[in-house]
Design a protein around this motif. Structure first.
Motif, PDB file in Angstrom:
ATOM      1  N   ARG A 164     -29.416  42.118 -14.380  1.00 14.52           N
ATOM      2  CA  ARG A 164     -30.493  41.322 -14.947  1.00 14.52           C
ATOM      3  C   ARG A 164     -31.116  40.425 -13.865  1.00 14.52           C
ATOM      4  N   PRO A 165     -32.312  39.902 -14.084  1.00 17.44           N
ATOM      5  CA  PRO A 165     -32.973  39.071 -13.069  1.00 17.44           C
ATOM      6  C   PRO A 165     -32.164  37.853 -12.637  1.00 17.44           C
ATOM      7  N   ASP A 166     -31.308  37.321 -13.519  1.00 13.51           N
ATOM      8  CA  ASP A 166     -30.517  36.154 -13.142  1.00 13.51           C
ATOM      9  C   ASP A 166     -29.225  36.537 -12.430  1.00 13.51           C
ATOM     10  N   GLY A 167     -29.051  37.825 -12.131  1.00 10.87           N
ATOM     11  CA  GLY A 167     -27.861  38.288 -11.439  1.00 10.87           C
ATOM     12  C   GLY A 167     -26.755  38.758 -12.358  1.00 10.87           C
ATOM     13  N   THR A 168     -26.905  38.550 -13.653  1.00  9.79           N
ATOM     14  CA  THR A 168     -25.913  39.017 -14.613  1.00  9.79           C
ATOM     15  C   THR A 168     -25.805  40.537 -14.558  1.00  9.79           C
ATOM     16  N   THR A 169     -24.579  41.040 -14.561  1.00  7.62           N
ATOM     17  CA  THR A 169     -24.369  42.480 -14.622  1.00  7.62           C
ATOM     18  C   THR A 169     -23.826  42.846 -15.994  1.00  7.62           C
ATOM     19  N   LEU A 170     -24.309  43.963 -16.527  1.00 11.08           N
ATOM     20  CA  LEU A 170     -23.885  44.471 -17.827  1.00 11.08           C
ATOM     21  C   LEU A 170     -23.281  45.854 -17.643  1.00 11.08           C
ATOM     22  N   ALA A 171     -22.078  46.043 -18.144  1.00 12.91           N
ATOM     23  CA  ALA A 171     -21.421  47.344 -18.076  1.00 12.91           C
ATOM     24  C   ALA A 171     -21.895  48.198 -19.251  1.00 12.91           C
ATOM     25  N   VAL A 172     -22.401  49.380 -18.949  1.00 13.62           N
ATOM     26  CA  VAL A 172     -23.016  50.248 -19.957  1.00 13.62           C
ATOM     27  C   VAL A 172     -22.363  51.621 -19.921  1.00 13.62           C
ATOM     28  N   GLU A 173     -22.102  52.177 -21.097  1.00 14.70           N
ATOM     29  CA  GLU A 173     -21.515  53.508 -21.216  1.00 14.70           C
ATOM     30  C   GLU A 173     -22.409  54.373 -22.094  1.00 14.70           C
ATOM     31  N   THR A 174     -22.717  55.579 -21.638  1.00 14.24           N
ATOM     32  CA  THR A 174     -23.519  56.505 -22.428  1.00 14.24           C
ATOM     33  C   THR A 174     -22.676  57.729 -22.759  1.00 14.24           C
ATOM     34  N   LEU A 175     -22.820  58.214 -23.989  1.00 17.78           N
ATOM     35  CA  LEU A 175     -22.070  59.356 -24.476  1.00 17.78           C
ATOM     36  C   LEU A 175     -23.043  60.366 -25.067  1.00 17.78           C
ATOM     37  N   GLY A 176     -22.853  61.635 -24.756  1.00 19.16           N
ATOM     38  CA  GLY A 176     -23.723  62.661 -25.297  1.00 19.16           C
ATOM     39  C   GLY A 176     -24.759  63.133 -24.305  1.00 19.16           C
ATOM     40  N   SER A 177     -25.661  63.972 -24.791  1.00 16.86           N
ATOM     41  CA  SER A 177     -26.675  64.590 -23.948  1.00 16.86           C
ATOM     42  C   SER A 177     -27.822  63.628 -23.663  1.00 16.86           C
ATOM     43  N   ASP A 178     -28.297  63.652 -22.413  1.00 24.17           N
ATOM     44  CA  ASP A 178     -29.446  62.821 -22.045  1.00 24.17           C
ATOM     45  C   ASP A 178     -30.705  63.215 -22.804  1.00 24.17           C
ATOM     46  N   ASP A 179     -30.717  64.415 -23.363  1.00 28.81           N
ATOM     47  CA  ASP A 179     -31.905  64.897 -24.070  1.00 28.81           C
ATOM     48  C   ASP A 179     -31.937  64.462 -25.535  1.00 28.81           C
ATOM     49  N   ASP A 180     -30.857  63.914 -26.029  1.00 30.93           N
ATOM     50  CA  ASP A 180     -30.806  63.518 -27.440  1.00 30.93           C
ATOM     51  C   ASP A 180     -31.376  62.123 -27.643  1.00 30.93           C
ATOM     52  N   PRO A 181     -31.804  61.808 -28.874  1.00 31.85           N
ATOM     53  CA  PRO A 181     -32.333  60.463 -29.156  1.00 31.85           C
ATOM     54  C   PRO A 181     -31.285  59.389 -28.869  1.00 31.85           C
ATOM     55  N   VAL A 182     -31.739  58.267 -28.310  1.00 35.58           N
ATOM     56  CA  VAL A 182     -30.829  57.175 -27.949  1.00 35.58           C
ATOM     57  C   VAL A 182     -30.477  56.349 -29.180  1.00 35.58           C
ATOM     58  N   LEU A 183     -29.175  56.117 -29.350  1.00 34.53           N
ATOM     59  CA  LEU A 183     -28.651  55.240 -30.396  1.00 34.53           C
ATOM     60  C   LEU A 183     -27.915  54.112 -29.686  1.00 34.53           C
ATOM     61  N   LEU A 184     -28.499  52.919 -29.692  1.00 34.62           N
ATOM     62  CA  LEU A 184     -27.909  51.772 -29.000  1.00 34.62           C
ATOM     63  C   LEU A 184     -27.049  50.979 -29.961  1.00 34.62           C
ATOM     64  N   LEU A 185     -25.768  50.817 -29.606  1.00 35.47           N
ATOM     65  CA  LEU A 185     -24.824  50.048 -30.406  1.00 35.47           C
ATOM     66  C   LEU A 185     -24.756  48.625 -29.863  1.00 35.47           C
ATOM     67  N   ALA A 206     -32.478  39.884 -24.762  1.00 37.19           N
ATOM     68  CA  ALA A 206     -33.121  40.512 -23.607  1.00 37.19           C
ATOM     69  C   ALA A 206     -32.195  41.508 -22.927  1.00 37.19           C
ATOM     70  N   ASP A 207     -30.887  41.229 -22.964  1.00 33.13           N
ATOM     71  CA  ASP A 207     -29.932  42.164 -22.372  1.00 33.13           C
ATOM     72  C   ASP A 207     -30.003  43.526 -23.053  1.00 33.13           C
ATOM     73  N   ALA A 208     -30.073  43.516 -24.378  1.00 36.79           N
ATOM     74  CA  ALA A 208     -30.130  44.784 -25.112  1.00 36.79           C
ATOM     75  C   ALA A 208     -31.380  45.581 -24.725  1.00 36.79           C
ATOM     76  N   VAL A 209     -32.494  44.893 -24.620  1.00 34.77           N
ATOM     77  CA  VAL A 209     -33.737  45.564 -24.219  1.00 34.77           C
ATOM     78  C   VAL A 209     -33.625  46.070 -22.786  1.00 34.77           C
ATOM     79  N   ALA A 210     -32.964  45.292 -21.930  1.00 34.34           N
ATOM     80  CA  ALA A 210     -32.795  45.707 -20.532  1.00 34.34           C
ATOM     81  C   ALA A 210     -31.961  46.978 -20.425  1.00 34.34           C
ATOM     82  N   VAL A 211     -30.985  47.145 -21.305  1.00 38.84           N
ATOM     83  CA  VAL A 211     -30.189  48.374 -21.314  1.00 38.84           C
ATOM     84  C   VAL A 211     -31.096  49.568 -21.640  1.00 38.84           C
ATOM     85  N   LEU A 212     -31.972  49.405 -22.614  1.00 34.99           N
ATOM     86  CA  LEU A 212     -32.914  50.480 -22.942  1.00 34.99           C
ATOM     87  C   LEU A 212     -33.831  50.774 -21.762  1.00 34.99           C
ATOM     88  N   ASP A 213     -34.307  49.724 -21.118  1.00 35.89           N
ATOM     89  CA  ASP A 213     -35.185  49.912 -19.957  1.00 35.89           C
ATOM     90  C   ASP A 213     -34.477  50.715 -18.872  1.00 35.89           C
TER      91      ASP A 213
END
Length: 288
Positions: free
Chosen positions: A6-27, A81-88
Motif C-alpha cells: 500500500r502507499p503507506d508501506g503496509t504489506t498485505l498477504a494475499v492468496e488466490t485459489l482457482g483459475s485466473d480465468d474465473d470470476p473473482v470472489l473476494l473474501l 481501501a486495502d480490500a480495493v487495493a487487493v482487487l487492483d
C-alpha cells in the motif's frame, strides 16, 4: 501467496485459489481474523463451482503488517481501501464480494462508494451500515457478561496455549450446536503458526464505529445481486440485524441458518451456502 504493498508501506498477504480465468470472489474477513479463518474446504467448494477465490490477511493479522498493540496506525477507511487495493493488484475491475461481520460492513461500503467495482454482494453475520436501520436488538446478555469479564492474557509464547485461547475465544460466538471444535482448532493452530503478532489483531476492535464519510443509503444497491446470510442464534448481531439488512436493499435475498451463531456458516450448511453464492454470480453475469 503474493504481497500487495500500500502507499503507506503496509504489506498485505494475499492468496488466490482457482483459475485466473474465473470470476473473482473476494473474501473479506471479520475483525481480528486472518485469511486462515476462511475454511479451506469451503474455499475448495467455491473454486469447484467455477470461482477464483481470493483471501487475504487484514492489517494486524497473519503475515500482513502489524502495529503495536493498542496503537493501530490506520483507520477503518484504510481497511476498506486495502480490500480495493487487493482487487487492483489482481487486475479485477469488478468482483463478487463476500464479507463476514466487519468484512460485511467493508463490503457494503465498497459497493456504495464504488458500485462499478462490485458484481455481487454476500453479507454474512453482519449488520447494516445505513444509520436509518433503526433500533435493533443488542448483544445477548450472556455474551455481554462475557465481554465484561477481565480474562487473563494467554501465553502466546506457547503455540499450543495460544491456539487453545483462540478456540476458546471463538466458542461463545458460535451456535451451541454449530461449534466444530476440531475444525476450529486446526485453523487456530495455523493462525498461530503464521501470525507475526497474535495480540495485534485486537487493534481492529479499537476501530468500532470508525467508517468512511461516503454514502450510506443501502437502497442505492437496488439491482445488485445481494445475499444476506445470517445465523438464527447470532449472539452479537441477533437475527433481526440480518432481516433488517436484507429489507433495506431492494431485491436482496435472505438465507437464515438454523443453529448458526456469529461465525462462518457451519459445514452442514455449506451445500446451500455455496449454491446461493454461485447463484449470485450467475445472476450478475446474465445480461439484463
Amino acid at each position: 501467496m503474493s504481497t500487495v504493498v500500500r502507499p503507506d508501506g503496509t504489506t498485505l498477504a494475499v492468496e488466490t485459489l482457482g483459475s485466473d480465468d474465473d470470476p473473482v470472489l473476494l473474501l473479506i474477513a471479520g475483525a481480528g481474523w486472518s485469511r486462515d479463518w476462511w475454511d479451506d474446504e469451503l474455499c475448495d467448494r467455491l473454486v469447484g463451482a467455477g470461482l477464483r477465490v481470493v483471501r487475504y490477511d487484514h492489517r494486524d493479522t497473519g503475515e500482513s503488517t502489524h502495529w503495536p498493540v493498542g496503537a493501530p496506525g490506520y483507520t477503518g477507511a484504510d481497511l476498506l481501501a486495502d480490500a480495493v487495493a487487493v482487487l487492483d493488484a489482481l487486475g479485477a475491475d469488478r468482483a463478487h464480494l463476500v464479507g463476514l461481520s466487519l468484512g460485511g460492513a467493508i463490503a457494503q461500503e465498497i459497493a456504495l462508494a464504488t458500485p462499478q467495482r462490485v458484481a455481487s454482494l454476500t453479507l454474512i453475520a453482519t449488520t447494516a451500515v445505513d444509520p436509518r436501520v433503526g433500533a435493533l436488538p443488542g448483544v445477548t446478555p450472556e455474551l455481554s457478561a462475557l465481554f465484561a469479564q477481565e480474562a487473563p492474557e494467554p501465553d502466546r509464547s506457547d503455540p499450543v496455549a495460544a491456539a487453545e485461547a483462540l478456540v476458546a475465544g471463538e466458542r461463545p460466538f458460535a451456535g451451541p450446536d454449530a461449534f466444530d471444535e476440531a475444525r476450529v482448532r486446526a485453523i487456530a493452530r495455523r493462525v498461530v503458526a503464521r501470525s507475526r503478532d497474535l495480540a495485534a489483531s485486537a487493534n481492529h476492535f479499537l476501530l468500532a464505529g470508525d467508517r468512511t464519510a461516503g454514502p450510506d443509503d443501502l437502497s442505492a444497491l437496488a439491482g445488485l445481486p445481494v445475499l444476506v446470510v445470517h445465523g438464527a442464534v447470532d449472539p452479537l448481531f441477533p437475527v433481526e440485524h440480518g432481516r433488517a439488512l436484507a429489507a433495506m436493499i431492494p431485491g436482496a435475498r435472505l438465507l437464515e441458518i438454523e443453529g448458526m451463531g456469529h461465525q462462518l456458516p457451519p459445514a452442514s450448511s455449506w451445500d446451500g451456502v455455496v449454491d446461493a453464492i454461485t447463484a449470485q454470480t450467475r445472476v450478475a453475469s446474465t445480461p439484463q
